[in-house]
Design a protein around this motif. Structure first.
Motif, PDB file in Angstrom:
ATOM      1  N   LEU A  59       0.809  -1.218   0.000  1.00  0.00           N
ATOM      2  CA  LEU A  59       0.000   0.000   0.000  1.00  0.00           C
ATOM      3  C   LEU A  59       0.843   1.269   0.000  1.00  0.00           C
ATOM      4  CD1 LEU A  59      -2.790   1.368   0.215  1.00  0.00           C
ATOM      5  CD2 LEU A  59      -2.627   1.088   2.692  1.00  0.00           C
ATOM      6  N   VAL A  60       1.679   1.428   0.987  1.00  0.00           N
ATOM      7  CA  VAL A  60       2.453   2.659   1.118  1.00  0.00           C
ATOM      8  C   VAL A  60       3.554   2.748   0.067  1.00  0.00           C
ATOM      9  CG1 VAL A  60       3.964   3.983   2.654  1.00  0.00           C
ATOM     10  CG2 VAL A  60       1.887   2.921   3.550  1.00  0.00           C
ATOM     11  N   SER A  61       4.180   1.626  -0.258  1.00  0.00           N
ATOM     12  CA  SER A  61       5.280   1.667  -1.226  1.00  0.00           C
ATOM     13  C   SER A  61       4.804   1.961  -2.648  1.00  0.00           C
ATOM     14  CB  SER A  61       6.077   0.359  -1.191  1.00  0.00           C
ATOM     15  OG  SER A  61       5.277  -0.734  -1.608  1.00  0.00           O
ATOM     16  N   GLY A  64       2.323   6.148  -4.060  1.00  0.00           N
ATOM     17  CA  GLY A  64       2.929   7.341  -4.648  1.00  0.00           C
ATOM     18  C   GLY A  64       3.114   7.266  -6.150  1.00  0.00           C
ATOM     19  N   GLU A  65       3.070   6.063  -6.707  1.00  0.00           N
ATOM     20  CA  GLU A  65       3.242   5.892  -8.153  1.00  0.00           C
ATOM     21  C   GLU A  65       2.061   6.448  -8.932  1.00  0.00           C
ATOM     22  OE1 GLU A  65       3.805   1.711  -8.867  1.00  0.00           O
ATOM     23  OE2 GLU A  65       5.467   1.579  -7.470  1.00  0.00           O
ATOM     24  N   THR A  66       0.882   6.462  -8.333  1.00  0.00           N
ATOM     25  CA  THR A  66      -0.301   6.833  -9.096  1.00  0.00           C
ATOM     26  C   THR A  66      -1.215   7.860  -8.452  1.00  0.00           C
ATOM     27  OG1 THR A  66      -1.470   4.962  -8.110  1.00  0.00           O
ATOM     28  CG2 THR A  66      -0.459   4.587 -10.261  1.00  0.00           C
ATOM     29  N   ILE A  67      -1.112   8.084  -7.153  1.00  0.00           N
ATOM     30  CA  ILE A  67      -2.084   8.927  -6.472  1.00  0.00           C
ATOM     31  C   ILE A  67      -1.409  10.109  -5.788  1.00  0.00           C
ATOM     32  CG2 ILE A  67      -3.882   8.972  -4.697  1.00  0.00           C
ATOM     33  CD1 ILE A  67      -4.247   5.958  -5.272  1.00  0.00           C
ATOM     34  N   GLU A  68      -1.913  11.299  -6.069  1.00  0.00           N
ATOM     35  CA  GLU A  68      -1.373  12.516  -5.471  1.00  0.00           C
ATOM     36  C   GLU A  68      -1.867  12.652  -4.030  1.00  0.00           C
ATOM     37  OE1 GLU A  68      -2.268  15.893  -7.886  1.00  0.00           O
ATOM     38  OE2 GLU A  68      -1.612  14.897  -9.711  1.00  0.00           O
ATOM     39  N   PRO A  69      -1.034  13.196  -3.153  1.00  0.00           N
ATOM     40  CA  PRO A  69      -1.403  13.306  -1.735  1.00  0.00           C
ATOM     41  C   PRO A  69      -2.681  14.109  -1.456  1.00  0.00           C
ATOM     42  CG  PRO A  69       0.950  13.620  -1.994  1.00  0.00           C
ATOM     43  CD  PRO A  69       0.361  13.575  -3.379  1.00  0.00           C
ATOM     44  N   ALA A  70      -3.028  15.066  -2.285  1.00  0.00           N
ATOM     45  CA  ALA A  70      -4.202  15.900  -2.025  1.00  0.00           C
ATOM     46  C   ALA A  70      -5.518  15.221  -2.418  1.00  0.00           C
ATOM     47  CB  ALA A  70      -4.070  17.224  -2.776  1.00  0.00           C
TER      48      ALA A  70
END
Length: 123
Positions: A59-61, A64-70
């Motif tokens: 999940l965490v690793s 970030g490849e596809t989803i922006e934090p906002a």
């Protein structure tokens, strides 16, 4: 002046019911992601329509490849406890807009909302 008269979906909550998510989807609000943290096999057998598979162990690793934090994220797992763990991991990884989908897939199916399955291709 008339902006108060325009209906809007309810804001995202830390714990959301399946009806809250369905309401946002019906509203046509594309700025959200649904994450299924169950195993790939469970995801392939049945998942909420439009969900992506990011099992707990990656999940965490991989987020970030596809989803922006906002982005607004609705997450569900095998149990509400697993869902809460996934949400906590996402928040710790810098994703503040995370909603735990209470009841997960079982609650989604119980009210007759659309699900998808991925068929295995046998060569």
């Amino acid at each position: 002046m008339f902006s108060n008269l325009i209906p809007t979906p309810e804001p995202m909550k830390a714990q959301s019911r399946v009806q809250d998510l369905k309401s946002r989807l019906d509203w046509g609000e594309p700025a959200l992601t649904i994450i299924d943290t169950r195993s790939r096999e469970a995801f392939n057998a049945s998942h909420i329509q439009g969900a992506i598979s990011l099992p707990m162990d990656v999940l965490v690793s991989r987020i970030g490849e596809t989803i922006e934090p906002a982005r607004d994220i609705y997450v569900y797992g095998e149990t509400d406890e697993e869902t809460a763990q996934a949400a906590a991991k996402l928040r710790e990884a810098g994703y503040p807009n995370v909603a735990e989908l209470t009841g997960g897939l079982a609650a989604w199916k119980a009210v007759g909302y659309p699900v998808e399955a991925i068929s295995a291709i046998i060569a």
